[in-house]
Design a protein around this motif. Structure first.
Motif, PDB file in Angstrom:
ATOM      1  N   GLY A   1       2.857  12.351  30.651  1.00 51.84           N
ATOM      2  CA  GLY A   1       1.947  11.206  30.677  1.00 51.84           C
ATOM      3  C   GLY A   1       2.007  10.337  31.913  1.00 51.84           C
ATOM      4  N   ASP A   2       3.183  10.171  32.502  1.00 49.83           N
ATOM      5  CA  ASP A   2       3.293   9.278  33.653  1.00 49.83           C
ATOM      6  C   ASP A   2       4.645   9.469  34.322  1.00 49.83           C
ATOM      7  OD1 ASP A   2       2.597   7.351  35.503  1.00 49.83           O
ATOM      8  OD2 ASP A   2       2.551   5.670  34.086  1.00 49.83           O
ATOM      9  N   LEU A   3       4.766   8.957  35.550  1.00 52.36           N
ATOM     10  CA  LEU A   3       6.062   8.920  36.219  1.00 52.36           C
ATOM     11  C   LEU A   3       6.930   7.825  35.611  1.00 52.36           C
ATOM     12  CD1 LEU A   3       4.993   9.164  39.979  1.00 52.36           C
ATOM     13  CD2 LEU A   3       6.252  10.908  38.692  1.00 52.36           C
ATOM     14  N   PRO A   4       8.235   7.929  35.710  1.00 51.82           N
ATOM     15  CA  PRO A   4       9.104   6.833  35.268  1.00 51.82           C
ATOM     16  C   PRO A   4       8.875   5.591  36.118  1.00 51.82           C
ATOM     17  CG  PRO A   4      10.356   8.864  35.640  1.00 51.82           C
ATOM     18  CD  PRO A   4       9.003   9.091  36.203  1.00 51.82           C
ATOM     19  N   ALA A   5       8.992   4.438  35.520  1.00 56.02           N
ATOM     20  CA  ALA A   5       8.844   3.188  36.254  1.00 56.02           C
ATOM     21  C   ALA A   5       9.936   3.074  37.303  1.00 56.02           C
ATOM     22  CB  ALA A   5       8.915   1.999  35.288  1.00 56.02           C
ATOM     23  N   GLY A   6       9.564   2.602  38.473  1.00 60.73           N
ATOM     24  CA  GLY A   6      10.538   2.360  39.525  1.00 60.73           C
ATOM     25  C   GLY A   6      10.901   3.560  40.375  1.00 60.73           C
ATOM     26  N   LEU A   7      10.319   4.719  40.098  1.00 57.40           N
ATOM     27  CA  LEU A   7      10.635   5.904  40.889  1.00 57.40           C
ATOM     28  C   LEU A   7      10.056   5.772  42.295  1.00 57.40           C
ATOM     29  CD1 LEU A   7      11.761   8.841  40.985  1.00 57.40           C
ATOM     30  CD2 LEU A   7       9.469   9.596  40.291  1.00 57.40           C
ATOM     31  N   LYS A   8      10.891   5.957  43.302  1.00 58.68           N
ATOM     32  CA  LYS A   8      10.462   5.890  44.693  1.00 58.68           C
ATOM     33  C   LYS A   8      10.561   7.288  45.307  1.00 58.68           C
ATOM     34  CE  LYS A   8      10.091   1.371  44.521  1.00 58.68           C
ATOM     35  NZ  LYS A   8       8.759   0.716  44.535  1.00 58.68           N
ATOM     36  N   LEU A   9       9.506   7.691  46.005  1.00 54.65           N
ATOM     37  CA  LEU A   9       9.481   9.019  46.595  1.00 54.65           C
ATOM     38  C   LEU A   9       9.293   8.971  48.110  1.00 54.65           C
ATOM     39  CD1 LEU A   9       7.444  10.992  43.896  1.00 54.65           C
ATOM     40  CD2 LEU A   9       9.914  10.981  44.270  1.00 54.65           C
ATOM     41  N   GLY A  10       9.560   7.841  48.717  1.00 54.05           N
ATOM     42  CA  GLY A  10       9.543   7.750  50.164  1.00 54.05           C
ATOM     43  C   GLY A  10       8.161   7.502  50.747  1.00 54.05           C
ATOM     44  N   PRO A  11       8.070   7.445  52.093  1.00 53.47           N
ATOM     45  CA  PRO A  11       6.816   7.099  52.759  1.00 53.47           C
ATOM     46  C   PRO A  11       5.799   8.223  52.824  1.00 53.47           C
ATOM     47  CG  PRO A  11       8.523   7.510  54.385  1.00 53.47           C
ATOM     48  CD  PRO A  11       9.193   7.576  53.041  1.00 53.47           C
ATOM     49  N   VAL A  12       6.258   9.477  52.584  1.00 52.17           N
ATOM     50  CA  VAL A  12       5.336  10.620  52.575  1.00 52.17           C
ATOM     51  C   VAL A  12       5.638  11.446  51.334  1.00 52.17           C
ATOM     52  CG1 VAL A  12       4.516  12.658  53.789  1.00 52.17           C
ATOM     53  CG2 VAL A  12       5.314  10.691  55.106  1.00 52.17           C
ATOM     54  N   VAL A  13       4.652  11.591  50.448  1.00 48.57           N
ATOM     55  CA  VAL A  13       4.872  12.328  49.211  1.00 48.57           C
ATOM     56  C   VAL A  13       3.866  13.474  49.111  1.00 48.57           C
ATOM     57  CG1 VAL A  13       3.434  10.702  47.893  1.00 48.57           C
ATOM     58  CG2 VAL A  13       5.027  12.199  46.693  1.00 48.57           C
ATOM     59  N   ALA A  14       4.362  14.669  48.866  1.00 52.59           N
ATOM     60  CA  ALA A  14       3.504  15.840  48.671  1.00 52.59           C
ATOM     61  C   ALA A  14       2.943  15.819  47.252  1.00 52.59           C
ATOM     62  CB  ALA A  14       4.289  17.119  48.914  1.00 52.59           C
ATOM     63  N   VAL A  15       1.653  16.147  47.124  1.00 48.52           N
ATOM     64  CA  VAL A  15       0.971  16.070  45.834  1.00 48.52           C
ATOM     65  C   VAL A  15       0.124  17.324  45.632  1.00 48.52           C
ATOM     66  CG1 VAL A  15      -0.523  14.676  44.340  1.00 48.52           C
ATOM     67  CG2 VAL A  15       0.775  13.564  46.183  1.00 48.52           C
ATOM     68  N   ASP A  16       0.102  17.815  44.393  1.00 49.62           N
ATOM     69  CA  ASP A  16      -0.777  18.920  44.032  1.00 49.62           C
ATOM     70  C   ASP A  16      -1.192  18.723  42.582  1.00 49.62           C
ATOM     71  OD1 ASP A  16      -2.165  21.366  44.543  1.00 49.62           O
ATOM     72  OD2 ASP A  16      -0.630  22.455  43.431  1.00 49.62           O
ATOM     73  N   THR A  17      -2.195  19.453  42.153  1.00 55.08           N
ATOM     74  CA  THR A  17      -2.654  19.378  40.770  1.00 55.08           C
ATOM     75  C   THR A  17      -2.865  20.781  40.213  1.00 55.08           C
ATOM     76  OG1 THR A  17      -5.012  19.304  41.343  1.00 55.08           O
ATOM     77  CG2 THR A  17      -3.842  17.194  41.202  1.00 55.08           C
ATOM     78  N   GLU A  18      -2.766  20.884  38.900  1.00 49.37           N
ATOM     79  CA  GLU A  18      -3.163  22.099  38.185  1.00 49.37           C
ATOM     80  C   GLU A  18      -4.219  21.701  37.161  1.00 49.37           C
ATOM     81  OE1 GLU A  18      -2.188  24.859  39.309  1.00 49.37           O
ATOM     82  OE2 GLU A  18      -0.417  24.235  40.457  1.00 49.37           O
ATOM     83  N   THR A  19      -5.310  22.462  37.126  1.00 46.04           N
ATOM     84  CA  THR A  19      -6.420  22.170  36.236  1.00 46.04           C
ATOM     85  C   THR A  19      -6.751  23.402  35.396  1.00 46.04           C
ATOM     86  OG1 THR A  19      -8.105  22.852  37.829  1.00 46.04           O
ATOM     87  CG2 THR A  19      -7.348  20.556  37.946  1.00 46.04           C
ATOM     88  N   MET A  20      -7.687  23.246  34.482  1.00 47.62           N
ATOM     89  CA  MET A  20      -8.082  24.359  33.620  1.00 47.62           C
ATOM     90  C   MET A  20      -9.000  25.360  34.313  1.00 47.62           C
ATOM     91  SD  MET A  20      -6.634  24.366  30.696  1.00 47.62           S
ATOM     92  CE  MET A  20      -7.715  25.423  29.723  1.00 47.62           C
ATOM     93  N   GLY A  21      -9.446  25.032  35.513  1.00 43.76           N
ATOM     94  CA  GLY A  21     -10.325  25.934  36.256  1.00 43.76           C
ATOM     95  C   GLY A  21     -10.571  25.403  37.647  1.00 43.76           C
ATOM     96  N   LEU A  22     -11.553  25.996  38.335  1.00 38.39           N
ATOM     97  CA  LEU A  22     -11.789  25.678  39.737  1.00 38.39           C
ATOM     98  C   LEU A  22     -12.893  24.658  39.960  1.00 38.39           C
ATOM     99  CD1 LEU A  22     -11.438  29.266  41.269  1.00 38.39           C
ATOM    100  CD2 LEU A  22      -9.732  27.431  41.149  1.00 38.39           C
ATOM    101  N   ASN A  23     -13.425  24.083  38.882  1.00 35.81           N
ATOM    102  CA  ASN A  23     -14.404  23.009  38.997  1.00 35.81           C
ATOM    103  C   ASN A  23     -13.728  21.720  38.547  1.00 35.81           C
ATOM    104  OD1 ASN A  23     -16.436  21.076  38.548  1.00 35.81           O
ATOM    105  ND2 ASN A  23     -17.962  22.648  38.116  1.00 35.81           N
ATOM    106  N   PRO A  24     -13.294  20.851  39.477  1.00 31.92           N
ATOM    107  CA  PRO A  24     -12.502  19.675  39.084  1.00 31.92           C
ATOM    108  C   PRO A  24     -13.281  18.630  38.308  1.00 31.92           C
ATOM    109  CG  PRO A  24     -13.034  19.582  41.413  1.00 31.92           C
ATOM    110  CD  PRO A  24     -13.499  20.930  40.926  1.00 31.92           C
ATOM    111  N   VAL A  25     -14.600  18.717  38.285  1.00 31.89           N
ATOM    112  CA  VAL A  25     -15.402  17.808  37.457  1.00 31.89           C
ATOM    113  C   VAL A  25     -15.469  18.327  36.025  1.00 31.89           C
ATOM    114  CG1 VAL A  25     -17.680  16.790  37.126  1.00 31.89           C
ATOM    115  CG2 VAL A  25     -16.735  17.010  39.434  1.00 31.89           C
ATOM    116  N   ARG A  26     -15.633  19.629  35.873  1.00 24.96           N
ATOM    117  CA  ARG A  26     -15.743  20.237  34.542  1.00 24.96           C
ATOM    118  C   ARG A  26     -14.386  20.520  33.910  1.00 24.96           C
ATOM    119  NH1 ARG A  26     -17.521  26.162  35.099  1.00 24.96           N
ATOM    120  NH2 ARG A  26     -15.323  26.224  35.744  1.00 24.96           N
ATOM    121  N   ASP A  27     -13.432  21.011  34.720  1.00 27.41           N
ATOM    122  CA  ASP A  27     -12.174  21.538  34.199  1.00 27.41           C
ATOM    123  C   ASP A  27     -11.081  20.478  34.282  1.00 27.41           C
ATOM    124  OD1 ASP A  27     -13.424  24.034  33.835  1.00 27.41           O
ATOM    125  OD2 ASP A  27     -13.107  24.509  35.948  1.00 27.41           O
ATOM    126  N   ARG A  28     -10.535  20.130  33.147  1.00 29.60           N
ATOM    127  CA  ARG A  28      -9.650  18.967  33.077  1.00 29.60           C
ATOM    128  C   ARG A  28      -8.338  19.151  33.840  1.00 29.60           C
ATOM    129  NH1 ARG A  28      -5.468  18.767  29.163  1.00 29.60           N
ATOM    130  NH2 ARG A  28      -5.386  20.562  27.741  1.00 29.60           N
TER     131      ARG A  28
END
Length: 207
Positions: free
Chosen positions: A8-35
């Motif tokens: 549901g969420d990150l823990p409160a107070g978690l610090k990941l520095g000045p540069v954070v890598a981010v990615d997502t996984e979805t139900m498909g390749l249409n990010p509007v349709r696929d959650r």
């Protein structure tokens, strides 16, 4: 590799520095349709934080205030590979306006014009000598319980982005394309907004 799993969420107070890598996984390749099902984050230290996102109510969004605060922090650079897709998924499901951003795929396309292979697997192999497995790419990310193989796959998608940025940045400088790359990165939130409004096909920038 170390994986920290959150629901549901990150823990409160978690610090990941000045540069954070981010990615997502979805139900498909249409990010509007696929959650959106999973958000992965790493500060490039071999530790990956995975946030499993619950299904949003029909027509609504999910609240993840700690994750939102991090991704909307103007002092934290968010590092993606193919940011255009992830920015749309984060906005549609979590109502997160993610900025500032850096996209290793765009950086690679600007300087590696001798090839059309700009996928994450290709870049990790060619620039870092690391073989990434893509076996779980098309698995069911909406499952309530994710397998250990899925978790490892998801984590790998962010663990090497800092290293890729470090490899690509000097090539951007060498080829005189850093300013152009930064302009592209700055435009990405608007490009994602156009996608959400239906201007992905046809592309508004086409003839």
């Amino acid at each position: 590799m170390s994986i920290e799993f959150h629901r549901g969420d990150l823990p409160a107070g978690l610090k990941l520095g000045p540069v954070v890598a981010v990615d997502t996984e979805t139900m498909g390749l249409n990010p509007v349709r696929d959650r959106l099902c999973l958000v992965q984050l790493s500060q490039g230290d071999g530790v990956c934080h995975l946030v499993q996102i619950p299904k949003a109510p029909a027509g609504g969004t999910v609240r993840a205030p700690n994750l939102q605060a991090l991704l909307e922090d103007s002092k934290v650079l968010k590092l993606f590979h193919f940011a255009r897709f992830d920015l749309t998924a984060l906005k549609v499901t979590l109502d997160i306006d993610c900025a500032p951003v850096y996209c290793t795929k765009i950086a690679a396309k600007l300087v590696r014009t001798f090839t059309d292979r700009h996928g994450l697997k290709d870049l990790c192999k060619e620039l870092l000598g690391i073989d990434l497995s893509k076996q779980q790419q098309t698995s069911d990310w909406g499952a309530e319980t994710l397998s250990p193989e899925q978790l490892k796959y998801a984590a790998a998608d962010v663990l090497y982005l800092h290293q890729l940025k470090d490899k690509l940045a000097p090539i951007l400088d060498r080829e005189g394309r850093r300013e152009l790359a930064e302009a592209c990165f700055g435009f990405l939130p608007a490009r994602a907004a156009l996608d959400r409004l239906g201007w992905n096909q046809p592309d508004i920038f086409e003839h």
